[in-house]
Design a protein around this motif. Structure first.
Motif, short mmCIF file in Angstrom:
data_model
loop_
_atom_site.label_atom_id
_atom_site.label_comp_id
_atom_site.label_asym_id
_atom_site.label_seq_id
_atom_site.Cartn_x
_atom_site.Cartn_y
_atom_site.Cartn_z
N MET A 1 10.35 -39.08 -47.06
CA MET A 1 11.53 -38.27 -47.05
C MET A 1 11.86 -37.91 -45.60
N ILE A 2 13.12 -37.72 -45.32
CA ILE A 2 13.57 -37.36 -43.98
C ILE A 2 13.88 -35.87 -43.94
N TYR A 3 13.41 -35.23 -42.87
CA TYR A 3 13.60 -33.79 -42.69
C TYR A 3 14.36 -33.52 -41.39
N LYS A 4 15.22 -32.52 -41.43
CA LYS A 4 15.91 -32.03 -40.24
C LYS A 4 15.21 -30.75 -39.82
N VAL A 5 14.80 -30.70 -38.55
CA VAL A 5 14.07 -29.55 -38.03
C VAL A 5 14.93 -28.87 -36.98
N LEU A 6 15.21 -27.59 -37.18
CA LEU A 6 15.91 -26.79 -36.19
C LEU A 6 14.86 -26.00 -35.43
N TYR A 7 14.93 -26.04 -34.11
CA TYR A 7 13.87 -25.43 -33.30
C TYR A 7 14.41 -24.87 -31.99
N GLN A 8 13.63 -23.99 -31.39
CA GLN A 8 13.87 -23.50 -30.04
C GLN A 8 12.91 -24.27 -29.13
N PRO A 9 13.34 -24.61 -27.91
CA PRO A 9 12.50 -25.44 -27.04
C PRO A 9 11.24 -24.74 -26.52
N SER A 10 11.15 -23.42 -26.63
CA SER A 10 9.98 -22.71 -26.12
C SER A 10 9.53 -21.63 -27.08
N ARG A 11 8.23 -21.52 -27.26
CA ARG A 11 7.68 -20.46 -28.12
C ARG A 11 7.65 -19.12 -27.40
N ASP A 12 7.69 -19.15 -26.08
CA ASP A 12 7.51 -17.94 -25.28
C ASP A 12 8.79 -17.15 -25.05
N GLU A 13 9.93 -17.73 -25.32
CA GLU A 13 11.20 -17.06 -25.06
C GLU A 13 11.84 -16.57 -26.35
N VAL A 14 12.71 -15.60 -26.20
CA VAL A 14 13.45 -15.07 -27.34
C VAL A 14 14.42 -16.14 -27.84
N PRO A 15 14.49 -16.39 -29.16
CA PRO A 15 15.40 -17.40 -29.69
C PRO A 15 16.87 -17.06 -29.38
N VAL A 16 17.58 -18.07 -28.91
CA VAL A 16 19.00 -17.96 -28.61
C VAL A 16 19.71 -19.09 -29.35
N ARG A 17 20.72 -18.74 -30.12
CA ARG A 17 21.38 -19.74 -30.97
C ARG A 17 21.89 -20.94 -30.18
N GLU A 18 22.40 -20.71 -28.99
CA GLU A 18 22.96 -21.80 -28.19
C GLU A 18 21.90 -22.78 -27.71
N GLN A 19 20.63 -22.39 -27.75
CA GLN A 19 19.56 -23.28 -27.32
C GLN A 19 18.86 -23.99 -28.48
N THR A 20 19.33 -23.76 -29.69
CA THR A 20 18.70 -24.37 -30.85
C THR A 20 18.91 -25.89 -30.82
N GLY A 21 17.80 -26.60 -30.97
CA GLY A 21 17.84 -28.06 -31.02
C GLY A 21 17.57 -28.55 -32.43
N ALA A 22 17.86 -29.82 -32.65
CA ALA A 22 17.61 -30.42 -33.96
C ALA A 22 16.95 -31.77 -33.76
N LEU A 23 15.99 -32.06 -34.62
CA LEU A 23 15.39 -33.39 -34.62
C LEU A 23 15.15 -33.81 -36.06
N TYR A 24 14.99 -35.09 -36.24
CA TYR A 24 14.85 -35.66 -37.57
C TYR A 24 13.52 -36.39 -37.65
N LEU A 25 12.75 -36.10 -38.69
CA LEU A 25 11.43 -36.69 -38.87
C LEU A 25 11.28 -37.27 -40.27
N GLU A 26 10.50 -38.31 -40.36
CA GLU A 26 10.11 -38.83 -41.66
C GLU A 26 8.71 -38.32 -41.95
N ALA A 27 8.54 -37.66 -43.10
CA ALA A 27 7.26 -37.09 -43.46
C ALA A 27 7.15 -36.99 -44.98
#
Length: 69
Positions: free
Chosen positions: A1-27
């Motif tokens: 199955m294919i999944y869309k993952v929404l993420y922030q590029p850094s765990r150490d910073e406060v999440p900002v909507r404009e920095q949200t990235g997306a990637l697609y994985l098969e798992a």
């Protein structure tokens, strides 16, 4: 199955909507997605399974690229 993952590029910073990235994985499941991303510095916000028309729509996007992890 294919999944869309929404993420922030850094765990150490406060999440900002404009920095949200997306990637697609098969798992196999959401747990498998999290295992594959465990060594990445991403702050995972949301994991969405893509099927049917949702998958068709995402595949038409210019940003759709299936990651190999």
């Amino acid at each position: 199955m294919i999944y869309k993952v929404l993420y922030q590029p850094s765990r150490d910073e406060v999440p900002v909507r404009e920095q949200t990235g997306a990637l697609y994985l098969e798992a196999n499941d959401v747990r498998d997605v999290r295992k594959k991303l465990a060594d990445k510095p991403y702050n995972v916000e949301f994991i969405q399974p893509l099927t049917g028309k949702f998958l068709d729509y995402e595949q038409k996007s210019a940003e759709f690229k299936l990651e190999k992890l």
